[in-house]
Design an enzyme around this catalytic site. Structure first.
Site, PDB file in Angstrom:
ATOM      1  N   HIS A  37      -9.657  -3.918   9.785  1.00 56.15           N
ATOM      2  CA  HIS A  37      -9.023  -3.652   8.250  1.00 56.15           C
ATOM      3  C   HIS A  37      -9.756  -4.983   7.425  1.00 56.15           C
ATOM      4  O   HIS A  37     -10.371  -4.875   6.292  1.00 56.15           O
ATOM      5  CB  HIS A  37      -8.076  -3.203   7.831  1.00 56.15           C
ATOM      6  CG  HIS A  37      -7.753  -1.938   7.851  1.00 56.15           C
ATOM      7  ND1 HIS A  37      -8.386  -0.765   7.410  1.00 56.15           N
ATOM      8  CD2 HIS A  37      -6.636  -1.052   8.201  1.00 56.15           C
ATOM      9  CE1 HIS A  37      -7.857   0.450   7.384  1.00 56.15           C
ATOM     10  NE2 HIS A  37      -6.946   0.120   7.847  1.00 56.15           N
ATOM     11  N   GLU A  57      -5.544  -2.891  12.407  1.00 53.65           N
ATOM     12  CA  GLU A  57      -5.339  -3.663  11.223  1.00 53.65           C
ATOM     13  C   GLU A  57      -6.299  -4.961  11.256  1.00 53.65           C
ATOM     14  O   GLU A  57      -6.402  -5.128  10.177  1.00 53.65           O
ATOM     15  CB  GLU A  57      -3.774  -4.068  11.235  1.00 53.65           C
ATOM     16  CG  GLU A  57      -2.545  -3.130  11.502  1.00 53.65           C
ATOM     17  CD  GLU A  57      -2.934  -1.914  10.527  1.00 53.65           C
ATOM     18  OE1 GLU A  57      -3.565  -2.122   9.277  1.00 53.65           O
ATOM     19  OE2 GLU A  57      -2.304  -0.855  10.940  1.00 53.65           O
ATOM     20  N   GLU A  90      -9.851   3.937   6.043  1.00 50.81           N
ATOM     21  CA  GLU A  90      -8.756   4.640   7.286  1.00 50.81           C
ATOM     22  C   GLU A  90      -9.744   5.404   8.413  1.00 50.81           C
ATOM     23  O   GLU A  90      -9.551   4.848   9.574  1.00 50.81           O
ATOM     24  CB  GLU A  90      -7.811   5.302   6.775  1.00 50.81           C
ATOM     25  CG  GLU A  90      -6.781   4.400   6.054  1.00 50.81           C
ATOM     26  CD  GLU A  90      -6.318   3.378   6.645  1.00 50.81           C
ATOM     27  OE1 GLU A  90      -6.462   3.277   7.929  1.00 50.81           O
ATOM     28  OE2 GLU A  90      -5.549   2.500   5.929  1.00 50.81           O
ATOM     29  N   GLU A  96       0.855  -1.156   0.133  1.00 49.35           N
ATOM     30  CA  GLU A  96      -0.198  -0.100   0.160  1.00 49.35           C
ATOM     31  C   GLU A  96       0.950   1.263   0.160  1.00 49.35           C
ATOM     32  O   GLU A  96       1.813   1.158   0.579  1.00 49.35           O
ATOM     33  CB  GLU A  96      -0.932   0.009   1.432  1.00 49.35           C
ATOM     34  CG  GLU A  96      -1.971   1.144   1.086  1.00 49.35           C
ATOM     35  CD  GLU A  96      -2.865   1.286   2.468  1.00 49.35           C
ATOM     36  OE1 GLU A  96      -2.677   0.426   3.313  1.00 49.35           O
ATOM     37  OE2 GLU A  96      -3.598   2.137   2.405  1.00 49.35           O
TER      38      GLU A  96
HETATM   39  N1  BES Z   1      -3.006   0.873   5.761  1.00 53.52           N
HETATM   40  C1  BES Z   1      -2.460   1.523   6.845  1.00 53.52           C
HETATM   41  C2  BES Z   1      -0.843   1.451   6.563  1.00 53.52           C
HETATM   42  C3  BES Z   1      -0.453   2.114   5.489  1.00 53.52           C
HETATM   43  C4  BES Z   1      -0.215   3.720   5.516  1.00 53.52           C
HETATM   44  C5  BES Z   1       0.209   1.578   4.594  1.00 53.52           C
HETATM   45  C6  BES Z   1       0.311   4.498   4.618  1.00 53.52           C
HETATM   46  C7  BES Z   1       0.692   2.490   3.315  1.00 53.52           C
HETATM   47  C8  BES Z   1       0.896   3.792   3.499  1.00 53.52           C
HETATM   48  C9  BES Z   1      -2.565   0.989   8.277  1.00 53.52           C
HETATM   49  O1  BES Z   1      -3.914   0.281   8.188  1.00 53.52           O
HETATM   50  C10 BES Z   1      -2.509   2.092   9.249  1.00 53.52           C
HETATM   51  O2  BES Z   1      -3.251   2.860   9.216  1.00 53.52           O
HETATM   52  N2  BES Z   1      -1.557   2.080  10.196  1.00 53.52           N
HETATM   53  C11 BES Z   1      -1.583   3.171  10.967  1.00 53.52           C
HETATM   54  C12 BES Z   1      -1.947   2.991  12.305  1.00 53.52           C
HETATM   55  C13 BES Z   1      -3.378   2.876  12.672  1.00 53.52           C
HETATM   56  C14 BES Z   1      -3.577   2.553  14.215  1.00 53.52           C
HETATM   57  C15 BES Z   1      -3.949   4.404  12.572  1.00 53.52           C
HETATM   58  C16 BES Z   1      -0.180   3.572  10.880  1.00 53.52           C
HETATM   59  O3  BES Z   1       0.782   2.713  10.330  1.00 53.52           O
HETATM   60  O4  BES Z   1       0.265   4.515  11.460  1.00 53.52           O
HETATM   61 ZN    ZN Z   2      -5.316   1.891   8.641  1.00 55.34          ZN
END
Ligand code: BES
Ligand code: ZN
Length: 854
Positions: A298, A295, A317, A126
């Site tokens: 999701h 996660e 998100e 991603e």
């Molecule tokens: N899908 C995202 C990770 C991601 C973000 C992949 C940007 C590629 C580019 C994941 O689900 C996510 O949102 N992670 C957050 C933490 C969450 C608790 C808000 C992160 O990685 O900070």
């Molecule tokens: Zn996320």
């Protein structure tokens, strides 16, 4: 092989240009022949041309790939390699595309696509990383099943879905659920697992594993419990069951973000999953629990139902952040979680929404999508869902979500689809509400009141300042939760939700015996800035009496801001009434310790700077720092006689447990210790450091000592004890910079970049030092400009290695227009220097140009 540098402004992508892909992808088969510098990826993909396709061109994305061969239906073809991918002539009927490419995971420092971290192979796809693995329609609306064969000598070979076979040097996986390529994952390494299992409510057994490097297996138990709790919670609260035989989590040391929801194979930054009492703080435990839940959630909100295109990112998100916040509130304390979230929203999203990087939760254009994983998409995206739920009520929310899952399972959706399920479930017209998704900027809501003859009237006026590219803003639907208190402290009207829809609107309350004290925007019912003329006496009243814990905290926060502002602007002394109120609260044992700790935590210096700016005063970071110091010193003196008792009363005995109650007590204890250290020079902190058997207390003691410039020996001891633990060393690096005095911070950070353990290629380590510099408000904004220079220099150095992390950290400059012209001039020089860097990534180019233009 290397990406070409942008010579002119990079291409911009627009929401309005959306066109579906011209082909169905029926099945994907991938074979990986792993080798650090020359991995071969063989793809075999079944494509079917769509009838009447809007865009019939066969274009596959591809970046940094060496094409070895390509075939269609078994016959060699010669595709035309063009910018960002390839095009090829194809039959009019379904066909099989085969390609072999070579990639270089060991040289991949951008940490997107297939890369190596501590000797293991891992992926991050991603948003647009799959195109660095093979040629493919790398867009979220193209969904297919994937079968994967991995050939390699590593002990553990993992991919998405269920395992279908393995042998010496190979393993095969099949994911039956159609998914977009961004959810693809592969991991190969000599890993060990912490196994467990979960039985779903329909009785299916799911194998669970957390995979880590040998040596870390003792740090998985907490994460595993969090996973099982999340699985249960999603069944109980949203009726969502897990849908594969196995769920794997892998911890990797080099990761740009926190974690990634790849189908059946979540990949985590090791800092967001590994936990032990000795090495992790209470805050780490809380974050790990939340991110594992996020996660996992999701799987339904993101994977089963995904996004049509990346403009819809907040569809998955915002919703998943909202869900993980509900989960944390249920597992811990609802008001405490709400206060923490609002603190974070104001610290990260408000500056974004009120500066050059402002954009709506659903942006309409981007150059680099990685730059839009923002506080606005995430946190404001979640706030918008919170408002929606408040407006339709809990039952309607549940009905709308059921409809969403029923109607859209297996699809790639839009915000329109999301809002439509609420309209269909409730009969409500959400066209005005939809403005929250398209308008940027934080609404200001001005409140005035009137009381006569038993009738109390509240009048609200809303307006939103212009943001880049958006000048006129229409009034939005704003749910405002209000309660009324009688002057002697009782509640005369329980919370009700007023729906503000006009630019100006009044609401009346009849039968009110005496002029009430209003408690407005309870639970922070909308992400707005409330403007109301009120007195410190009334704030103190609310701090003492409000029945809404959020607004109680909010009143204290407002008092803290007011006193800080008058200290800075008028040289006033800390407000005595506020100090008295704080003292009373801290000593009130009937209140949740976590809540008391929050009331005792001062607003950040950056927030004070924003407050001053909003009042038309140019903030002076040094003065804000001095006011914070004076306030804390005065508070410590005021509490002098009670501090030792409070310290003792909040000390948790017995073995460390990362539960919410203990964490709350320790948070309060840490606040007390920092005040105590101002009076005893660090005696108590030194004792606590000595005795601590957990990181929360060890870290709190060290931070207090270092802040008092009396922690050199403990800092050295900490280093000696933990130098081989990367995650703990990140704390050590960050603390050096965070605790440095304003005139020393840049120098300390600069020296640390020369430290033997500094490694710019590791995002955690880079962020530990540079993030702490940006977070040391008075240090970063020191009038010498040394902070700006150091950050810019390091961003330039990192950009060619890791554009994504570089670009994200440029946001440290987004508030630059708040400050005086001398500082602005210093920052401008640095921003222009970054922009002039030859070969600058498109990520960083976009961020810096927007910051400069805004
Ligand atoms: N899908 C995202 C990770 C991601 C973000 C992949 C940007 C590629 C580019 C994941 O689900 C996510 O949102 N992670 C957050 C933490 C969450 C608790 C808000 C992160 O990685 O900070
Ligand atoms: Zn996320």
């Amino acid at each position: 092989m290397k990406d070409a540098a942008p010579t002119t402004a990079p291409e911009t992508f627009y929401l309005k240009d959306y066109k579906p892909f011209g082909f169905e992808v029926e099945a994907v088969e991938l074979t990986f022949k792993l080798a650090p510098n020359s991995t071969r990826v063989l793809s075999k993909i079944r494509f079917a041309p769509k009838e009447n396709a809007a865009d019939p061109r066969f274009f596959l994305h591809g970046e940094a790939l060496k094409l070895i061969s390509a075939k269609i239906d078994g016959a060699p073809v010669t595709p035309e390699l063009i910018a960002g991918g390839l095009i090829c002539d194809t039959p009019d009927t379904p066909f099989t595309w085969e390609a072999e490419v070579e990639i270089d995971p060991a040289a991949n420092t951008a940490l997107e696509g297939l890369y190596m971290s501590s000797g293991m192979y891992c992926t991050q796809c991603e948003a647009e990383g799959f195109r660095k693995i093979t040629y493919y329609p790398d867009r979220p609306d193209v969904m297919s099943t994937f079968s994967v064969r991995i050939e390699g000598n590593e002990k553990v070979l993992l991919s998405n879905g269920n395992p279908t076979g393995s042998g010496d040097g190979w393993a095969e996986w099949h994911d039956p659920w159609p998914k977009p390529a961004y959810l693809f994952a592969l991991v190969a390494g000599d890993l060990v697992n912490h196994p467990d299992s979960f039985t779903t409510r329909s009785g299916k057994d799911v194998e669970l594993n957390i995979w880590v490097r040998p040596g870390d297996e003792g740090k998985c138990a907490f994460g595993m419990e969090a996973l099982k709790k999340s699985m249960k919670w999603d069944e109980d609260v949203y009726g969502r069951e897990y849908d594969l035989d196995i769920f794997n989590i892998v911890a990797v040391d080099d990761f740009n973000m926190g974690a990634m929801e790849n189908k059946g194979l979540n990949i985590f930054n090791s800092s967001c999953v590994l936990a032990s009492p000795e090495t992790s703080t209470d805050a780490n435990f809380e974050r790990i629990e939340a991110i594992i839940a996020h996660e996992y959630f999701h799987n339904w909100t993101g994977n089963r139902i995904t996004c049509r295109d990346w403009f819809q990112l907040c569809l998955k998100e915002g919703l998943t952040v909202f869900r993980d916040a509900q989960f944390t509130a249920d597992m811990r304390s609802e008001p405490v979680k709400r206060i923490e979230d609002v603190i974070a929203l104001r610290a990260r999203q408000f500056p974004e929404d009120n500066g050059p990087l402002a954009h709506p939760p659903r942006p309409e254009q981007f150059q680099e999508i990685n730059n839009f994983y923002t506080a606005t998409v995430y946190e404001k995206g979640a706030e918008v869902i919170g408002m929606l739920k408040r407006l339709v009520g809990d039952e309607n929310y549940a009905a709308a979500l059921d409809l969403y899952f029923d109607r859209h399972d297996g699809q790639a959706c839009t915000i329109e689809d999301w809002l439509k399920v609420f309209e269909d479930a409730t009969g409500r017209d959400l066209s005005q509400f939809k403005l929250w998704y398209s308008q940027a900027g934080t609404p200001r809501v001005q409140v005035s009141e009137d009381y006569a003859d038993g009738r109390y009237t509240l009048t609200f006026e809303q307006s939103t300042p212009p943001t880049p590219g958006q000048h006129d803003k229409a009034p939005r639907v704003i749910p405002i939760a209000v309660g009324l208190l009688s002057p002697n402290g009782g509640e005369v009207r329980a919370t009700e939700v007023l729906e503000l829809t006009e630019a100006k609107q009044s609401f009346t309350f009849d039968g009110i015996a005496a002029k009430p004290v209003p408690s407005i925007l309870r639970e922070f019912s909308a992400p707005v800035i409330l403007e109301r003329e009120t007195t410190n006496a009334e704030r103190a009243f609310l701090l003492a009496h409000d029945t809404d814990p959020f607004n109680r905290w909010e009143a204290g926060n407002a008092l803290a801001t007011e006193t800080r502002v008058s200290m800075v602007t008028e040289g006033a002394a800390p407000d005595g009434a506020y100090l008295d109120a704080l003292e009373k609260l801290v000593r009130d044992d009937t209140l949740d310790p976590a809540f008391r700790a929050l009331v005792l935590s001062p607003p950040s210096q950056s927030e004070i700077a924003q407050s001053l700016h909003d009042r038309g005063v140019t903030p002076d970071p040094q003065k804000i720092y001095d006011a914070a110091e004076t306030f804390a010193q005065t508070l410590a003196q005021q509490l002098e006689t009670s501090l030792p008792r409070l310290y003792a009363a909040t000390t948790v005995d017995g073995p460390y447990q990362p539960d919410a109650h203990g964490a709350g007590l320790r948070a309060l204890n840490g606040r007390i210790l920092s005040l105590l250290t101002r009076l005893d020079g660090g005696e108590q902190a030194a004792r606590q450091y000595q005795a601590a058997d957990n990181m929360t207390q060890q870290y709190a003691a060290l931070a207090s000592l270092m802040k008092a410039e009396n922690g050199e020996s403990q800092s050295q001891a900490f280093f000696d004890q933990w130098q081989s633990d990367r995650l703990v060393m990140d704390k050590w690096f960050a603390l050096q910079v965070a605790c440095a005095a304003p005139d020393a911070a840049a120098g300390v950070a600069s020296d640390l970049t020369g430290h033997a353990l500094f490694d710019m290629k590791n995002p955690n380590r880079f962020r530990a030092v540079m993030g702490a510099l940006a977070g040391n408000h008075a240090g970063f904004h020191h009038v010498s400009g040394a902070g700006y220079q150091l950050l810019a220099k390091n961003l330039i150095a990192l950009d060619s290695l890791n554009p994504q992390t570089t670009a994200r950290m440029c946001a440290a400059f987004q508030t630059w227009k708040r400050y005086d012209s001398a500082r602005q001039a210093l920052i401008r020089v640095e921003l222009e220097r970054i922009l002039a860097t030859e070969g600058l990534s498109r990520d960083t180019h976009e961020m810096v140009s927007r910051i400069l233009q805004g």
